[in-house]
Design a protein around this motif. Structure first.
Motif, PDB file in Angstrom:
ATOM      1  N   HIS A   1       0.852  -1.192   0.000  1.00 16.24           N
ATOM      2  CA  HIS A   1       0.000   0.000   0.000  1.00 16.24           C
ATOM      3  C   HIS A   1       0.885   1.237   0.000  1.00 16.24           C
ATOM      4  CE1 HIS A   1      -3.416   2.606   0.713  1.00 16.24           C
ATOM      5  NE2 HIS A   1      -2.854   3.092   1.799  1.00 16.24           N
ATOM      6  N   LYS A   2       0.687   2.089  -1.006  1.00 16.49           N
ATOM      7  CA  LYS A   2       1.422   3.359  -1.124  1.00 16.49           C
ATOM      8  C   LYS A   2       2.932   3.180  -0.983  1.00 16.49           C
ATOM      9  CE  LYS A   2      -2.311   6.466   0.258  1.00 16.49           C
ATOM     10  NZ  LYS A   2      -2.747   7.530   1.205  1.00 16.49           N
ATOM     11  N   GLY A   3       3.453   2.177  -1.688  1.00 22.33           N
ATOM     12  CA  GLY A   3       4.901   1.977  -1.736  1.00 22.33           C
ATOM     13  C   GLY A   3       5.482   1.202  -0.570  1.00 22.33           C
ATOM     14  N   ASN A   4       4.694   0.839   0.418  1.00 22.76           N
ATOM     15  CA  ASN A   4       5.173   0.049   1.554  1.00 22.76           C
ATOM     16  C   ASN A   4       4.698  -1.393   1.435  1.00 22.76           C
ATOM     17  OD1 ASN A   4       6.489   2.202   2.919  1.00 22.76           O
ATOM     18  ND2 ASN A   4       4.516   2.934   3.665  1.00 22.76           N
TER      19      ASN A   4
ATOM     20  N   GLN B   1      -6.018   4.607   6.471  1.00 20.02           N
ATOM     21  CA  GLN B   1      -4.692   4.932   6.982  1.00 20.02           C
ATOM     22  C   GLN B   1      -4.721   6.332   7.603  1.00 20.02           C
ATOM     23  OE1 GLN B   1      -1.072   5.509   4.364  1.00 20.02           O
ATOM     24  NE2 GLN B   1      -0.496   3.563   5.322  1.00 20.02           N
TER      25      GLN B   1
END
Length: 279
Positions: free
Chosen positions: A117-120, A143
């Protein structure tokens, strides 16, 4: 006549010597290695017929040379992978290139389930609600402040409650009189039409769409009898407890506009001075 026990390449006799059959043709060891053996990718030496030839994608290694480039452990009978054609054991590859879990900071091993999610990235069990600590999986979540929350926990901890239905507002919403509303709850008190995104007005703290407000509270034009809203800067004429739309304030006889002009009245009608002389 060629003796069937002569080397296929050099024709030397193979009686009393070691030889190798290739496609039912005999070769002495020297000729076989010269024609068919491969050079090792690491040491560049010939992989003789008495050595085990390990191959991968048309590349060849001695057993002793088939090692992880990072830790130099043998890869014989062990899982391995390549990066830019370099051999690596799965542990070294994971430490070097695999994603790290955003929660526990440990490597997410290749082949294991990964949540992103969102690069993580997270291990499946580490991708959990910050409040109830249950894995989120593929369920909806929110989040906030870099923490993840399942919807029930987010609503309990952060969401505002609609002043009308008292239920949490999770997405969007309307603020009216410093109070939060769901968009679907913020409706005209008269016709129940949603007011979010359109012009409206209020009376006695109740919200009305313009049509309902005009029908219920606006004065009626003395000529056309339609409501005079007076909203949005619209102008009207008022005289002796009667009102007219600007466009309706005309001479009864010649229909000339009387806005800004003198006029005469006769019962419920209005006339310009010229027409009024003939009354």
């Amino acid at each position: 006549m060629v003796d069937p026990y002569d080397c296929t390449k050099c024709n030397e006799t193979l009686y009393g010597k070691k030889y190798i059959l290739k496609e039912e043709q005999p070769y002495c060891v020297k000729c076989y290695e010269a024609v068919f053996s491969n050079n090792c990718e690491v040491c560049k030496q010939l992989i003789g017929c008495t050595s085990k030839d390990l191959s991968y994608k048309e590349r060849h290694w001695h057993c002793d040379c088939f090692l992880c480039t990072k830790c130099e452990r043998s890869l014989v009978d062990r899982p391995f992978t390549t990066k830019d054609e370099v051999l690596m054991c799965t542990d070294c590859y994971s430490n070097e290139y695999s994603a790290k879990c955003h929660a526990c900071l440990k490597t997410i091993m290749p082949g294991s389930k990964k949540m992103e999610h969102k690069g993580n990235s997270w291990h499946e069990n580490c991708f959990a609600c910050n409040r109830c600590h249950q894995p989120i999986g593929t369920k909806s979540f929110v989040q906030k402040d870099f923490n993840n929350y399942c919807l029930p926990c987010y609503e309990k901890q952060f969401a505002q409650q609609c002043v009308h239905c008292k239920k949490p507002i999770t997405t969007g919403g309307v603020n009216y009189h410093d109070q939060p509303w769901h968009k679907e709850c913020f409706v005209c008190i008269g016709c129940r039409q949603q007011l979010a995104g359109q012009r409206f007005t209020s009376r006695d703290d109740f919200a009305y769409c313009l049509d309902c407000f005009c029908n219920l509270f606006a004065k009626k034009c003395a000529y056309c009898t339609d409501p005079i809203s007076g909203l949005g800067g619209s102008k009207y004429i008022s005289f002796e407890q009667r009102q007219w739309h600007n466009d309706c304030f005309n001479c009864k006889k010649c229909s000339v506009s009387l806005v800004g002009r003198g006029f005469l009245t006769c019962k419920d009608d209005i006339f310009c001075p010229d027409c009024g002389r003939d009354i």
